[in-house]
Design an enzyme around this catalytic site. Sequence first.
Site, mmCIF file in Angstrom:
data_model
loop_
_atom_site.group_PDB
_atom_site.id
_atom_site.type_symbol
_atom_site.label_atom_id
_atom_site.label_comp_id
_atom_site.label_asym_id
_atom_site.label_seq_id
_atom_site.Cartn_x
_atom_site.Cartn_y
_atom_site.Cartn_z
ATOM 1 N N GLU A 204 48.350 -22.111 79.785
ATOM 2 C CA GLU A 204 47.986 -22.798 81.019
ATOM 3 C C GLU A 204 47.360 -21.753 81.939
ATOM 4 O O GLU A 204 47.963 -20.696 82.160
ATOM 5 C CB GLU A 204 49.228 -23.406 81.680
ATOM 6 C CG GLU A 204 48.845 -24.177 82.924
ATOM 7 C CD GLU A 204 50.019 -24.836 83.639
ATOM 8 O OE1 GLU A 204 51.172 -24.698 83.175
ATOM 9 O OE2 GLU A 204 49.757 -25.482 84.667
ATOM 10 N N ARG B 30 61.407 -17.440 71.892
ATOM 11 C CA ARG B 30 60.572 -16.654 72.801
ATOM 12 C C ARG B 30 60.854 -15.169 72.624
ATOM 13 O O ARG B 30 61.945 -14.783 72.231
ATOM 14 C CB ARG B 30 60.909 -16.994 74.261
ATOM 15 C CG ARG B 30 60.546 -18.366 74.697
ATOM 16 C CD ARG B 30 61.032 -18.607 76.123
ATOM 17 N NE ARG B 30 60.063 -18.149 77.106
ATOM 18 C CZ ARG B 30 59.046 -18.898 77.547
ATOM 19 N NH1 ARG B 30 58.865 -20.113 77.098
ATOM 20 N NH2 ARG B 30 58.220 -18.418 78.449
ATOM 21 N N LYS C 264 55.535 -16.496 84.175
ATOM 22 C CA LYS C 264 54.434 -16.390 85.128
ATOM 23 C C LYS C 264 54.894 -16.654 86.554
ATOM 24 O O LYS C 264 54.373 -16.066 87.494
ATOM 25 C CB LYS C 264 53.318 -17.366 84.745
ATOM 26 C CG LYS C 264 52.477 -16.834 83.597
ATOM 27 C CD LYS C 264 51.407 -17.823 83.207
ATOM 28 C CE LYS C 264 51.995 -18.936 82.384
ATOM 29 N NZ LYS C 264 50.986 -19.789 81.760
HETATM 30 P P1 ATP Z 1 55.578 -18.919 81.480
HETATM 31 O O1 ATP Z 1 57.026 -19.157 81.604
HETATM 32 O O2 ATP Z 1 55.262 -17.477 81.507
HETATM 33 O O3 ATP Z 1 54.749 -19.711 82.418
HETATM 34 P P2 ATP Z 1 54.632 -20.746 79.564
HETATM 35 O O4 ATP Z 1 55.227 -21.079 78.249
HETATM 36 O O5 ATP Z 1 54.704 -21.778 80.609
HETATM 37 O O6 ATP Z 1 55.240 -19.374 80.009
HETATM 38 P P3 ATP Z 1 51.957 -21.049 78.722
HETATM 39 O O7 ATP Z 1 50.695 -20.597 79.344
HETATM 40 O O8 ATP Z 1 52.233 -22.503 78.703
HETATM 41 O O9 ATP Z 1 53.144 -20.301 79.439
HETATM 42 O O10 ATP Z 1 52.114 -20.426 77.274
HETATM 43 C C1 ATP Z 1 51.135 -20.437 76.258
HETATM 44 C C2 ATP Z 1 51.837 -20.273 74.949
HETATM 45 O O11 ATP Z 1 52.560 -19.058 74.914
HETATM 46 C C3 ATP Z 1 52.836 -21.386 74.715
HETATM 47 O O12 ATP Z 1 52.693 -21.845 73.386
HETATM 48 C C4 ATP Z 1 54.164 -20.716 74.922
HETATM 49 O O13 ATP Z 1 55.154 -21.307 74.123
HETATM 50 C C5 ATP Z 1 53.886 -19.280 74.515
HETATM 51 N N1 ATP Z 1 54.798 -18.365 75.185
HETATM 52 C C6 ATP Z 1 55.007 -18.234 76.515
HETATM 53 N N2 ATP Z 1 55.952 -17.321 76.768
HETATM 54 C C7 ATP Z 1 56.373 -16.846 75.573
HETATM 55 C C8 ATP Z 1 57.348 -15.888 75.162
HETATM 56 N N3 ATP Z 1 58.097 -15.218 76.047
HETATM 57 N N4 ATP Z 1 57.499 -15.645 73.842
HETATM 58 C C9 ATP Z 1 56.740 -16.304 72.943
HETATM 59 N N5 ATP Z 1 55.817 -17.215 73.258
HETATM 60 C C10 ATP Z 1 55.619 -17.501 74.559
HETATM 61 MG MG MG Z 2 53.659 -23.661 80.518
#
Ligand code: ATP
Ligand code: MG
Length: 556
Positions: free
Chosen positions: A34, A260, A270
Amino acid sequence: MTEKNVVENFITHIIDEDLANHKHNHVVTRFPPEPNGYLHIGHAKSICLNFGVAADYQGTCHLRFDDTNPEKESREYAEAIKQDIQWFGFDWHENQFHASDYFDRLYAFAEELIEKGLAYVDDQSPEEMRENRGDFNRPGTDSPFRDRTVAENLQLFRAMKAGEYADGSKVLRAKIDMQSGNINMRDPVIYRIKRMHHINTGDAWCIYPMYDFTHCISDAIEGITHSLCTLEFEDHRPLYDWVLEHIDIDCHPQQIEFSRLNVSFTVTSKRRLSQLVEQGTVDGWNDPRMSTLSGLRRRGYPPAAIRSFIKSVGVSKKESVISMTVLEDAIRNHLNKTAPRVMGVLRPLKVVIENYPEGQVEMLSGANHPQDESFGSREIPFSRELYVEQSDYQENANRKFFRLTEGREVRLRHAYYITCREAIKNEAGEVVELRCTYDPESRGGTADGRKVKGTIHWISAAHAAPIEVRLYDRLFNHPKPASLENFMDAINPDSLEILPNAMLEPGIAGQDDEVVYQFERNAYFKRDKTHETDKPIYNQVVTMRDSWAKIEQESG
Ligand code: ATP
Ligand code: MG
């Protein structure tokens, strides 16, 4: 055969089986960020997995911006994400997509659900909806609007799209089961009204689809075979499958969840990272102390070293926190092999060699890597006045201190033996200069077999390049900052130390500033050109295990 990107794991087993059974003959994955912040070390795992698996199976990996939440998303973030993925070593080629590319089709699928009696417009307030949703112990209650007719729902949904209702006054919900044990299946909202400028579709829409509805359909439209996501989506999988089973689309990707990546002493969210930026705790998303990919890049972490760290962590369903030391060791191991050695003095102390001719300059040869001749060697100027490290002098040194103190002899790296004769102090009593003598017979570091235990680095004062050095420590002083009520309480106040008067041997700064150097006996450093100053700035990438001190102790 080239080495695989991803070590065999439960996901590669599923893929192997799907290929063997001819369920698929081509693997298509996607990385779906995102654009609401910069990528962090956690995303690195998802990138390595999705792009890596695709490459290992000669498949394809799409970059799909998951842009359904316009209030938090920006083009700056989207651009930074692309830059970071490329720097990290992966490429989506022509396969860049956006969830917003599918807004028309998503809308049509929503109408399809309405027509099938599987979605309805709900006028309840957000509070009423929350209340009627129930919770883990309490089943939900049907909305009074649940039994609207197809015609009425269609008319209302079209009016929502046409902008006839206020933000938040109505939603479209999937009609599934308010008694479901899985709260995600209790008539989840699939569209909401939100008047908000979108980074790609501008003001074309005032209704936006929700993540759970969008993601599965986007996957199916793109022909994704394996939709790899993190464990928190496990409970959303029934909804992922429900949507695809109830719309007319002939692709049904398999969602597979993995754990994760969490790294100790850091945050990987984020939301929290953006808080650090907004509150000015750090110098932007790319502050070298940040766990963002752009921060690690600026710090000087080589992408290949981060990739090998991710690879060593593996892929599983088990939640864990990986020690920061494991990451730092991966960086060290990589740099130990790849970083040319140079001499940099962090806290200079002047040395005058009394018996060395004034005005004389001699070029001495120094190997660029002690274990690898292919790094070649360089010429280093030597002269009467030098800088050494302040910590390499001790006034009242004991027998085990093999460096500079009155009457003691040490080896200057690549140069001569010198003996400390006298320390000159200023009025405050601080040592500001050492008077030494050298042994002209000891050039190259050996003389008549006598034993000199200490070797120190130095720089010719007249030739030294002034630099600013930035030493970094962990940004948090708690191993799990995110577990605290307020993670900001765990900020380490000493995470940055600036050394404005450091010196580097000549000919290094400006030569190839993308190179990470080992400043011998100190640490690994990389030039940081983010801010222009009168002196080159060098960031400490990672410390070395202090093997010199250890060797000294053992030999003492
Ligand atoms: P954040 O909590 O940092 O906002 P998010 O999952 O909302 O993380 P996205 O931009 O939606 O962030 O993530 C893109 C991809 O990266 C998704 O498939 C998510 O599952 C993966 N991802 C995010 N954080 C991790 C992590 N700590 N370990 C492994 N994969 C991750
Ligand atoms: Mg997300």
